[in-house]
Scaffold this motif. Structure first.
Motif, PDB file in Angstrom:
ATOM      1  N   TYR A 211       0.847  -1.191   0.000  1.00 15.84           N
ATOM      2  CA  TYR A 211       0.000   0.000   0.000  1.00 15.84           C
ATOM      3  C   TYR A 211       0.882   1.240   0.000  1.00 15.84           C
ATOM      4  CZ  TYR A 211       0.850  -0.452   5.071  1.00 15.84           C
ATOM      5  OH  TYR A 211       1.431  -0.594   6.301  1.00 15.84           O
ATOM      6  N   LEU A 212       0.317   2.355  -0.460  1.00 13.16           N
ATOM      7  CA  LEU A 212       1.056   3.612  -0.575  1.00 13.16           C
ATOM      8  C   LEU A 212       0.739   4.516   0.614  1.00 13.16           C
ATOM      9  CD1 LEU A 212       0.556   4.421  -4.383  1.00 13.16           C
ATOM     10  CD2 LEU A 212       2.336   3.054  -3.291  1.00 13.16           C
ATOM     11  N   VAL A 213       1.766   5.142   1.150  1.00 13.80           N
ATOM     12  CA  VAL A 213       1.601   6.063   2.277  1.00 13.80           C
ATOM     13  C   VAL A 213       2.475   7.287   2.044  1.00 13.80           C
ATOM     14  CG1 VAL A 213       0.996   4.328   4.007  1.00 13.80           C
ATOM     15  CG2 VAL A 213       3.392   4.821   3.538  1.00 13.80           C
ATOM     16  N   ASP A 214       2.169   8.366   2.781  1.00 14.03           N
ATOM     17  CA  ASP A 214       2.968   9.576   2.618  1.00 14.03           C
ATOM     18  C   ASP A 214       4.188   9.611   3.532  1.00 14.03           C
ATOM     19  OD1 ASP A 214       1.409   9.764   4.845  1.00 14.03           O
ATOM     20  OD2 ASP A 214       0.563  11.732   4.381  1.00 14.03           O
ATOM     21  N   THR A 215       4.119   8.924   4.669  1.00 12.80           N
ATOM     22  CA  THR A 215       5.266   8.874   5.576  1.00 12.80           C
ATOM     23  C   THR A 215       5.407   7.482   6.178  1.00 12.80           C
ATOM     24  OG1 THR A 215       4.010   9.481   7.563  1.00 12.80           O
ATOM     25  CG2 THR A 215       4.892  11.297   6.213  1.00 12.80           C
ATOM     26  N   ALA A 216       6.621   7.172   6.643  1.00 12.32           N
ATOM     27  CA  ALA A 216       6.860   5.888   7.292  1.00 12.32           C
ATOM     28  C   ALA A 216       6.024   5.756   8.565  1.00 12.32           C
ATOM     29  CB  ALA A 216       8.349   5.739   7.607  1.00 12.32           C
ATOM     30  N   GLN A 217       5.814   6.866   9.252  1.00  9.41           N
ATOM     31  CA  GLN A 217       5.011   6.840  10.470  1.00  9.41           C
ATOM     32  C   GLN A 217       3.575   6.421  10.169  1.00  9.41           C
ATOM     33  OE1 GLN A 217       6.114   7.223  13.568  1.00  9.41           O
ATOM     34  NE2 GLN A 217       4.077   6.907  14.447  1.00  9.41           N
ATOM     35  N   ASN A 218       3.013   6.957   9.091  1.00  7.87           N
ATOM     36  CA  ASN A 218       1.633   6.618   8.735  1.00  7.87           C
ATOM     37  C   ASN A 218       1.498   5.192   8.222  1.00  7.87           C
ATOM     38  OD1 ASN A 218       0.608   9.081   9.510  1.00  7.87           O
ATOM     39  ND2 ASN A 218       0.721   9.980   7.456  1.00  7.87           N
ATOM     40  N   ALA A 219       2.611   4.585   7.832  1.00  9.80           N
ATOM     41  CA  ALA A 219       2.572   3.189   7.387  1.00  9.80           C
ATOM     42  C   ALA A 219       2.136   2.268   8.522  1.00  9.80           C
ATOM     43  CB  ALA A 219       3.937   2.769   6.854  1.00  9.80           C
ATOM     44  N   LYS A 220       2.362   2.710   9.763  1.00  8.92           N
ATOM     45  CA  LYS A 220       2.025   1.872  10.912  1.00  8.92           C
ATOM     46  C   LYS A 220       0.524   1.761  11.144  1.00  8.92           C
ATOM     47  CE  LYS A 220       6.333   3.075  13.330  1.00  8.92           C
ATOM     48  NZ  LYS A 220       6.915   3.709  14.537  1.00  8.92           N
ATOM     49  N   VAL A 221      -0.232   2.673  10.550  1.00  6.71           N
ATOM     50  CA  VAL A 221      -1.686   2.669  10.763  1.00  6.71           C
ATOM     51  C   VAL A 221      -2.291   1.343  10.318  1.00  6.71           C
ATOM     52  CG1 VAL A 221      -3.881   3.728  10.088  1.00  6.71           C
ATOM     53  CG2 VAL A 221      -1.887   5.174  10.591  1.00  6.71           C
ATOM     54  N   MET A 222      -1.825   0.846   9.157  1.00  8.94           N
ATOM     55  CA  MET A 222      -2.388  -0.393   8.622  1.00  8.94           C
ATOM     56  C   MET A 222      -2.063  -1.584   9.509  1.00  8.94           C
ATOM     57  SD  MET A 222      -4.164  -1.990   6.331  1.00  8.94           S
ATOM     58  CE  MET A 222      -4.283  -0.944   4.863  1.00  8.94           C
ATOM     59  N   ILE A 223      -0.799  -1.735   9.901  1.00  7.32           N
ATOM     60  CA  ILE A 223      -0.444  -2.909  10.702  1.00  7.32           C
ATOM     61  C   ILE A 223      -1.084  -2.833  12.086  1.00  7.32           C
ATOM     62  CG2 ILE A 223       1.733  -2.012  11.687  1.00  7.32           C
ATOM     63  CD1 ILE A 223       2.877  -4.884  11.118  1.00  7.32           C
ATOM     64  N   ASN A 224      -1.238  -1.628  12.615  1.00  7.07           N
ATOM     65  CA  ASN A 224      -1.936  -1.479  13.894  1.00  7.07           C
ATOM     66  C   ASN A 224      -3.394  -1.919  13.759  1.00  7.07           C
ATOM     67  OD1 ASN A 224       0.347  -0.521  15.147  1.00  7.07           O
ATOM     68  ND2 ASN A 224      -0.188   1.632  14.883  1.00  7.07           N
ATOM     69  N   LYS A 225      -3.981  -1.568  12.620  1.00 10.82           N
ATOM     70  CA  LYS A 225      -5.370  -1.953  12.363  1.00 10.82           C
ATOM     71  C   LYS A 225      -5.505  -3.473  12.299  1.00 10.82           C
ATOM     72  CE  LYS A 225      -9.088  -1.228   8.988  1.00 10.82           C
ATOM     73  NZ  LYS A 225      -9.449  -0.557   7.709  1.00 10.82           N
ATOM     74  N   LEU A 226      -4.572  -4.117  11.593  1.00 13.27           N
ATOM     75  CA  LEU A 226      -4.622  -5.576  11.480  1.00 13.27           C
ATOM     76  C   LEU A 226      -4.340  -6.251  12.816  1.00 13.27           C
ATOM     77  CD1 LEU A 226      -2.806  -6.176   8.062  1.00 13.27           C
ATOM     78  CD2 LEU A 226      -5.256  -5.978   8.500  1.00 13.27           C
ATOM     79  N   ASN A 227      -3.435  -5.681  13.584  1.00 16.47           N
ATOM     80  CA  ASN A 227      -3.097  -6.275  14.883  1.00 16.47           C
ATOM     81  C   ASN A 227      -4.233  -6.182  15.890  1.00 16.47           C
ATOM     82  OD1 ASN A 227      -0.510  -7.378  14.644  1.00 16.47           O
ATOM     83  ND2 ASN A 227       0.444  -5.362  14.754  1.00 16.47           N
ATOM     84  N   GLN A 228      -5.148  -5.252  15.659  1.00 21.34           N
ATOM     85  CA  GLN A 228      -6.284  -5.116  16.560  1.00 21.34           C
ATOM     86  C   GLN A 228      -7.209  -6.323  16.478  1.00 21.34           C
ATOM     87  OE1 GLN A 228      -8.110  -1.383  15.624  1.00 21.34           O
ATOM     88  NE2 GLN A 228      -6.518  -0.170  16.622  1.00 21.34           N
ATOM     89  N   VAL A 229      -7.060  -7.126  15.418  1.00 20.22           N
ATOM     90  CA  VAL A 229      -7.881  -8.320  15.263  1.00 20.22           C
ATOM     91  C   VAL A 229      -7.145  -9.491  15.922  1.00 20.22           C
ATOM     92  CG1 VAL A 229      -9.323  -9.597  13.627  1.00 20.22           C
ATOM     93  CG2 VAL A 229      -8.473  -7.351  13.013  1.00 20.22           C
ATOM     94  N   CYS A 230      -6.546  -9.225  17.065  1.00 15.12           N
ATOM     95  CA  CYS A 230      -5.724 -10.244  17.724  1.00 15.12           C
ATOM     96  C   CYS A 230      -6.544 -11.431  18.208  1.00 15.12           C
ATOM     97  CB  CYS A 230      -4.958  -9.630  18.895  1.00 15.12           C
ATOM     98  SG  CYS A 230      -6.020  -8.867  20.135  1.00 15.12           S
ATOM     99  N   THR A 231      -7.838 -11.249  18.403  1.00 13.47           N
ATOM    100  CA  THR A 231      -8.676 -12.369  18.839  1.00 13.47           C
ATOM    101  C   THR A 231      -9.004 -13.304  17.696  1.00 13.47           C
ATOM    102  OG1 THR A 231     -10.694 -11.108  18.441  1.00 13.47           O
ATOM    103  CG2 THR A 231      -9.724 -10.965  20.653  1.00 13.47           C
ATOM    104  N   ARG A 232      -8.597 -12.898  16.486  1.00 16.09           N
ATOM    105  CA  ARG A 232      -8.861 -13.670  15.262  1.00 16.09           C
ATOM    106  C   ARG A 232     -10.339 -13.726  14.908  1.00 16.09           C
ATOM    107  NH1 ARG A 232      -4.083 -12.863  15.919  1.00 16.09           N
ATOM    108  NH2 ARG A 232      -2.425 -14.421  15.637  1.00 16.09           N
ATOM    109  N   GLU A 233     -11.150 -12.872  15.513  1.00 19.00           N
ATOM    110  CA  GLU A 233     -12.574 -12.858  15.173  1.00 19.00           C
ATOM    111  C   GLU A 233     -12.730 -12.427  13.713  1.00 19.00           C
ATOM    112  OE1 GLU A 233     -14.734 -10.462  17.835  1.00 19.00           O
ATOM    113  OE2 GLU A 233     -14.243 -11.633  19.600  1.00 19.00           O
ATOM    114  N   GLY A 234     -13.503 -13.170  12.979  1.00 14.26           N
ATOM    115  CA  GLY A 234     -13.725 -12.864  11.574  1.00 14.26           C
ATOM    116  C   GLY A 234     -12.577 -13.263  10.681  1.00 14.26           C
TER     117      GLY A 234
END
Length: 262
Positions: A211-234
């Motif tokens: 995916y494309l991002v404007d900064t390296a810091q904003n790149a973390k938004v996606m992985i943080n979003k995916l990591n929030q599904v830590c319960t594996r629900e869905g």
């Protein structure tokens, strides 16, 4: 009929056209319709000339489209584009807010004047790309096929440079290569990503999310979003690990992908 009345009638006819319509006299714009002024966010041709200069500068220098660097023998841009096949008479221009559009170009010569009609085909191209992309899907998982991505990798790099973005990648390792489980897994992942992100089946038990991002810091938004599904629900019964990579300054797409693989 008075000249001013004729000009007003001509302007009215141009203004009802949906495409951008411009009349040139020796490459100088002498008349343009309201769609043209709206696209460039100007109220008059005088304002356009002050802010944009020669018209040919508006053409984005992208290899897939006609632009100034493709003009040879000091010919005008409209004579140069007429030398191309009709299907290749396409230019890209951006609005003042940097929104890119693709236009097919029709040129009509009337004595010493040139009428240029720009028909916005952006959505048509997007639909065509989507149709072509459907033929490049990994059937077993529903993600993009690795071979397809390798074919268009340089274009993906060009898109990031054009949009002044950097590429971020998340390597997703799974504990399964079961087709039915992977299809459900991929469908859920796609539900958490944007339409222009690319989820690729990299090998039997791994995926690459680009995916494309404007900064390296904003790149973390996606992985943080995916990591929030830590319960594996869905996410089905598949366990997975995520590893993030961000493109370095001056790093090409080939070197970046090799670093991710290593």
């Amino acid at each position: 009929m008075r000249e001013d009345v004729s000009l007003a009638i001509l302007q009215s006819i141009l203004n009802i056209q949906k495409g951008l319509v411009v009349i040139f006299d020796n490459e100088k714009i002498i008349l343009a319709n309201s769609a043209f002024k709206k696209f460039f966010a100007v109220s008059s041709l005088e304002q356009y000339r002050e802010e944009f200069g020669p018209f040919v500068r508006n053409f984005v220098p992208h290899p897939s489209y006609f632009h100034a660097d493709k003009i040879q023998n000091k010919s005008s841009w409209y004579d140069a584009i007429l030398e191309l096949q009709e299907i290749d008479r396409v230019v890209s221009m951006v609005t003042p807010s940097y929104e890119p559009h693709a236009f097919s170009v029709e040129i009509i010569k009337v004595e010493e004047y040139v009428v240029a009609i720009f028909d916005d085909i952006t959505q048509t191209l997007i639909k065509r790309i989507m149709i072509e992309n459907n033929a490049n899907i990994d059937i077993k998982s529903g993600a993009y096929a690795k071979a397809y991505f390798l074919q268009i990798a340089q274009s993906y790099q060009d898109a990031s440079l054009f949009n002044k973005k950097i590429i971020s990648a998340i390597l997703i390792k799974t504990d399964s290569n079961n087709d039915s489980s992977l299809k459900s897994f991929v469908a859920n992942l796609k539900g958490m990503t944007r339409q222009d992100d690319m989820l690729i089946r990299w090998d039997d038990d791994s995926f690459l999310l680009l995916y494309l991002v404007d900064t390296a810091q904003n790149a973390k938004v996606m992985i943080n979003k995916l990591n929030q599904v830590c319960t594996r629900e869905g996410m089905g019964e598949i366990a997975y690990t995520l590893t993030q990579f961000v493109q370095n300054d001056g790093e090409g797409i080939t070197a970046f992908i090799k670093r991710v693989e290593d």
